[in-house]
Enzyme design. Structure first.
Site, mmCIF file in Angstrom:
data_model
loop_
_atom_site.group_PDB
_atom_site.id
_atom_site.type_symbol
_atom_site.label_atom_id
_atom_site.label_comp_id
_atom_site.label_asym_id
_atom_site.label_seq_id
_atom_site.Cartn_x
_atom_site.Cartn_y
_atom_site.Cartn_z
ATOM 1 N N ASP A 1 53.034 57.217 24.493
ATOM 2 C CA ASP A 1 52.734 57.581 25.883
ATOM 3 C C ASP A 1 53.950 57.543 26.809
ATOM 4 O O ASP A 1 53.804 57.639 28.031
ATOM 5 C CB ASP A 1 51.617 56.690 26.442
ATOM 6 C CG ASP A 1 52.046 55.249 26.669
ATOM 7 O OD1 ASP A 1 53.157 54.869 26.238
ATOM 8 O OD2 ASP A 1 51.271 54.494 27.286
ATOM 9 N N ARG B 1 46.498 54.058 43.407
ATOM 10 C CA ARG B 1 45.458 53.950 42.383
ATOM 11 C C ARG B 1 44.960 52.504 42.253
ATOM 12 O O ARG B 1 45.735 51.548 42.343
ATOM 13 C CB ARG B 1 45.985 54.417 41.030
ATOM 14 C CG ARG B 1 46.279 55.893 40.968
ATOM 15 C CD ARG B 1 46.645 56.306 39.558
ATOM 16 N NE ARG B 1 45.513 56.150 38.637
ATOM 17 C CZ ARG B 1 45.600 56.281 37.314
ATOM 18 N NH1 ARG B 1 46.775 56.533 36.754
ATOM 19 N NH2 ARG B 1 44.540 56.127 36.561
ATOM 20 N N TYR C 1 41.972 50.164 39.816
ATOM 21 C CA TYR C 1 40.916 50.134 38.815
ATOM 22 C C TYR C 1 39.571 50.060 39.532
ATOM 23 O O TYR C 1 39.481 49.544 40.653
ATOM 24 C CB TYR C 1 41.072 48.919 37.904
ATOM 25 C CG TYR C 1 42.255 48.990 36.966
ATOM 26 C CD1 TYR C 1 42.384 50.021 36.041
ATOM 27 C CD2 TYR C 1 43.241 48.002 36.987
ATOM 28 C CE1 TYR C 1 43.466 50.073 35.167
ATOM 29 C CE2 TYR C 1 44.326 48.050 36.118
ATOM 30 C CZ TYR C 1 44.430 49.088 35.222
ATOM 31 O OH TYR C 1 45.498 49.139 34.362
#
Length: 304
Positions: A177, A144, A146
């Site tokens: 979370d 991943r 940004y």
């Protein structure tokens, strides 16, 4: 002798500091336990010569603001195999989440850098792996990133945890979370993955990400030349004008390029002040202490 907070957990390491008032403070590197001896005189006892032995475990003492950790990288950066492990002075792996102390005294905290400013690889502590190394996050087997570089050093406060079973009444009842608390460090210097910086919190943002509460503590490194001038959110506006709004907007919008909705923020969509940030840190440190003592279910989280 005053001990706070109470803990029945075994202590594995400690820090020794002497305050200006002459008190001796011993901090557990793992459990955040503080033992205070009010009559200690730093002129009469050398910190390097002091050790305490509770039961069968030795508490070794180190100097204030210094950590006995190094970072060992395994694998190639920006690959699925990459890991940044933390190694203690004995050459053993330790956890940046559990074993680096949170508190340094006088409102200063340790901050573990996961993502250096001006980079986009989404690095994070692997909370479900032994010794919780830093790795690059994945989704459906792919690394991943940004959509654009983050503008600040980003990482976590060790020995904190956002409890997913706790519905925060001040933030729309959002549940934690299940991660350590995030830090956005606004100083000028670009840190490295695995750096441990001394920071002081100045504000907090209550981000709500897909219904989960994901605190962002805004802080400044004590190494920054303006650190002595920035002590609360109002000072941020003076010496880093527009930064608090920029942080909120960046985290609000970064998922939009991937076709997801914008994140939301509680507390009236505004940053909270330093005192509120300290309250968040205290509460999430308490939650972590319950987690590490197994007073609450750990699920898939690694506690080593």
């Amino acid at each position: 002798m005053v001990v706070a907070p109470a803990s029945t957990a075994t202590l594995t390491a400690a820090r020794l500091t002497a305050s200006v008032g002459g008190a001796l403070h011993v901090h557990s590197a793992r459990y955040g336990l503080l033992v205070k001896f009010p009559s200690f005189s730093p002129k009469r006892v050398s910190p390097a010569a002091v050790s305490l032995r509770p039961r069968r475990h030795l508490l070794t003492c180190t100097a204030l603001y210094k950590t006995n950790f190094s970072v060992k990288e395994e694998g190639t950066p920006e690959t699925l195999d990459y890991r940044a492990f933390f190694i203690d002075s004995a050459g053993k792996k330790v956890s940046p989440w559990h074993d680096i102390p949170l508190h340094l005294g006088d409102g200063v905290f340790n901050f573990v850098v996961e993502i250096p400013k001006d980079s986009s690889a989404k690095m994070e502590v692997a909370t479900d792996e032994p010794f919780t190394p830093i790795k690059q996050d994945t989704k459906k087997g792919k690394l991943r990133y940004y959509p654009y570089n983050i503008k600040w050093n980003y990482g976590l406060l060790p020995q904190t945890w956002e409890d997913p079973s706790y519905a925060n009444p001040e933030v729309e009842g959002a549940l934690g979370d299940n991660d350590p608390v995030d830090v956005v460090e606004i100083g000028d210097v670009r840190a490295k993955i695995g750096d441990v910086l001394r920071v002081k919190p100045v504000a907090a943002l209550a981000m709500i990400d897909e219904g989960e509460l994901d605190w962002k503590i805004v802080a400044i490194s004590l190494n920054d030349p303006r650190a002595s001038l920035v002590n609360d959110m109002n000072d941020v506006e003076i010496y880093f004008p527009g930064t608090l709004t920029a942080i909120r907007d960046w985290f609000r919008d970064y998922k939009i390029p991937d076709g997801k909705p914008a994140n939301k923020f509680g507390l009236g969509n505004k940053p909270a002040n330093k005192d509120y940030a300290l309250k968040v840190i205290t509460e999430t440190n308490d939650s972590w202490a319950k987690l590490i003592k197994r007073s609450v279910p750990a699920g898939e989280l690694s506690l080593v």
